[in-house]
Motif scaffolding. Structure first.
Motif, short mmCIF file in Angstrom:
data_model
loop_
_atom_site.label_atom_id
_atom_site.label_comp_id
_atom_site.label_asym_id
_atom_site.label_seq_id
_atom_site.Cartn_x
_atom_site.Cartn_y
_atom_site.Cartn_z
N SER A 241 0.60 -1.18 0.14
CA SER A 241 -0.10 -0.03 0.04
C SER A 241 0.89 1.15 0.00
O SER A 241 0.35 2.45 -0.41
CB SER A 241 -1.02 0.08 1.20
OG SER A 241 -0.33 0.08 2.40
N LYS A 242 2.18 1.16 0.46
CA LYS A 242 3.06 2.45 0.30
C LYS A 242 3.03 2.90 -1.14
O LYS A 242 3.32 4.04 -1.53
CB LYS A 242 4.33 2.12 1.01
CG LYS A 242 5.41 1.23 0.28
CD LYS A 242 6.70 1.31 1.00
CE LYS A 242 7.50 0.22 0.05
NZ LYS A 242 8.91 0.47 0.83
N PRO A 245 -1.54 3.27 -2.60
CA PRO A 245 -2.36 3.73 -1.61
C PRO A 245 -3.87 3.73 -1.87
O PRO A 245 -4.66 3.80 -0.61
CB PRO A 245 -1.96 5.31 -1.40
CG PRO A 245 -1.66 5.60 -2.78
CD PRO A 245 -0.89 4.42 -3.45
N SER A 290 -8.28 6.39 -2.14
CA SER A 290 -7.56 6.24 -1.24
C SER A 290 -8.60 6.86 0.36
O SER A 290 -8.55 8.22 0.20
CB SER A 290 -6.41 7.14 -0.98
OG SER A 290 -5.52 7.35 0.23
N TYR A 410 1.65 13.07 -2.98
CA TYR A 410 2.05 11.94 -2.51
C TYR A 410 2.60 10.93 -3.82
O TYR A 410 3.59 10.40 -3.47
CB TYR A 410 1.00 11.25 -1.41
CG TYR A 410 1.45 9.51 -1.14
CD1 TYR A 410 2.28 9.56 0.03
CD2 TYR A 410 1.27 8.62 -1.85
CE1 TYR A 410 2.52 8.50 0.60
CE2 TYR A 410 1.57 7.18 -1.36
CZ TYR A 410 2.35 7.24 -0.02
OH TYR A 410 2.86 5.92 0.08
#
Length: 512
Positions: A241-242, A245, A290, A410
């Motif tokens: 998930s990093k 996301p 997300s 991100y």
């Protein structure tokens, strides 16, 4: 020499697309094995995810393995054709491109086409890479025809295609095929699994009403629950998930409306993306997002505000985590589909991962000795495939200019996994593309997404200098012209389906 007898008693835990694809393939390929029994256990009380409706060209090989008639398949599953995926607003708002099936242009002077396209850009040609793909040009024009490998000089020889279908109808279609070929369905909810006290192998499962189903090989198609592989055998989950996301989705079918072209559409949103999959009877829609960047209600409202027709069902909410089980085959349990892992459907790989897992299992099919060498090979190849797909998905998020939300900021700053970092470095240096171990996505797929999302090479193959500037522009213009002319002569998708017997009756439209 004492050779262990083959596995003959196979139990599939879970139905849906994964379970019935597995059952259909096993009875088709292994049906003549003496004593073979294929039993699938599913419960009507347990829903299936059933939102994955888009595929990639490998599905054609699976359908042919089963001997399915394509037009019967098209009608029964309400299918349309798919020539690629249109990505809208991924690079920046207002920008769009198609990741097409098939190849771009033609290779010249022994080197790949993109090097001549890059030289053309350097000497003033402003064409887009999409212009050199018959799939992209035909797809945007709403036109379709089968590939023509018998005409190697035609752009149609470069064409590939896949399907967009109703996943629930596909599962029912395969169930009919599998049962008619000898597979047995058992209705019931599994409440426990039994294991051998010494080996830890699964020996059977117990249903809610007390019935027991025993077997030698168990195939876990139980979805995100991963009933046997995860819960019973305790195989851990590798969390990605990093890098990916998005952890939630909401899906809603709607009435037909808007464009009806043979393309899946992915539109970037502030905290994820929206899919649009036009079928013959409705449009499949979903918003992958997300939950750290948008709440469920806001995500649902955003999807509802961007439908092309009236909703045909209530929103279907899903929660997931990107990643995979550390081992897809443990002891005598093989997991396929969501039970083995999940990578969001951005490039329509979910059904393919089931298909490739089935092919891998058939190639390494065990005897009752359950050799470790075959199991380890299965797990290594499965993990490699997940990694390769993950890297391609991460590319879409990382190669974006968007900075209009916290989510996109991100994503732009994601640290590229090693394999992706190497591909990006090579492409930026010289326009070359690395493809290793027969990975799923081709050089043309990587080329499409990297170029279209702003990854710009600093140079190109020196051999491209063998054509002077005028001839480079002339050849590029000729290729574009032939592709545009060919695409313009194709029938529309609707015409093609009617002409070949794949269209559904008008009365079957507008049904969920």
């Amino acid at each position: 020499m004492s050779v262990p007898p083959p596995v003959t008693r196979i139990v599939i835990v879970g139905g849906g697309t994964a379970g019935w694809m597995t059952a259909a393939a096993l009875v088709r390929v292994l049906g003549q094995l003496p004593g073979l029994s294929v039993t699938l256990i599913e419960s009507e009380a347990i829903g299936t995810v059933g939102v994955g409706e888009a595929t990639i060209p490998q599905i054609i090989g699976f359908n042919r393995l089963l001997g399915l008639d394509e037009m019967t398949f098209m009608r029964e599953t309400r299918a349309t054709y798919k020539l690629g995926i249109e990505f809208v607003d991924w690079l920046r708002p207002g920008h769009a491109y198609v990741h097409p099936f098939g190849s771009f242009g033609i290779d010249m002077l022994g080197i790949e086409f993109q090097h001549f396209w890059l030289r053309g850009q350097a000497v003033g040609d402003s064409s887009r890479i999409d212009d050199y793909s018959i799939a992209a040009v035909a797809g945007k024009a709403g036109r379709f025809a089968w590939p023509r490998p018998d005409q190697p000089k035609s752009p149609l020889s470069k064409l590939s295609y896949a399907f967009q279908f109703d996943a629930g109808r596909y599962a029912r279609f395969l169930r009919g095929f599998a049962e008619s070929a000898g597979a047995m369905r058992v209705e019931g909810r599994i409440v426990s699994a039994q294991q051998d006290g010494e080996s830890g192998f699964v020996t059977g499962v117990t249903l809610e009403d007390g019935r027991e189903v025993t077997g030698e090989l168990f195939i876990d198609c139980s979805g995100f629950r991963s009933l046997l592989l995860g819960q019973t055998l305790g195989v851990p989950f590798t969390d990605w998930s990093k890098w990916l996301p998005c952890d939630s989705a909401v899906a809603i079918p709607c009435e037909l409306g808007g464009e009806n072209v043979p393309l899946t559409r992915s539109t970037a949103r502030s905290a994820g993306w929206q899919w649009r999959i036009p079928l013959q009877h409705r449009i499949g829609n979903g918003h992958v997002f997300s939950s750290a960047h948008i709440d469920r209600q806001a995500a649902t409202d955003l999807l509802l505000a961007n439908l092309d027709g009236a909703p045909l069902a209530d929103p279907n909410h899903l929660a997931f985590k990107a990643g995979h089980r550390a081992r897809a085959w443990e002891k005598n349990v093989v997991a396929l589909g969501l039970a083995a892992g999940f990578l969001e459907p951005l490039e329509s790989t979910s059904i393919h991962l089931v298909q490739s897992g089935i092919a891998r299992l058939l190639a390494l099919f065990p005897d009752t000795g359950f050799g470790a060498v075959e199991r380890d090979r299965f797990n290594a190849e499965t993990e490699r495939e997940y990694i390769n797909i993950r890297d391609f998905l991460v590319l879409h998020y990382r190669a974006s200019e968007r900075d209009d939300s916290e989510f996109w900021r991100y994503c732009r700053n994601l640290e590229a996994p090693d394999g992706l970092a190497e591909k990006l470095a090579m492409f930026r240096s010289s326009g070359r593309i690395i493809r290793e171990n027969n990975e799923l996505f081709t050089e043309d797929s990587w080329l499409s997404v990297m170029l279209s999302q702003g990854v710009t090479p600093r140079a190109y193959h020196p051999a491209a200098w063998m054509l002077d500037e005028a001839e480079t522009r002339e050849r590029l213009a000729h290729i574009r012209g032939v592709i545009a002319q060919t695409a313009g002569q194709l029938p529309t998708q609707a015409e093609f389906l009617r002409q070949n017997g794949g269209a559904i009756a008008a009365a079957e439209h507008l049904t969920a």
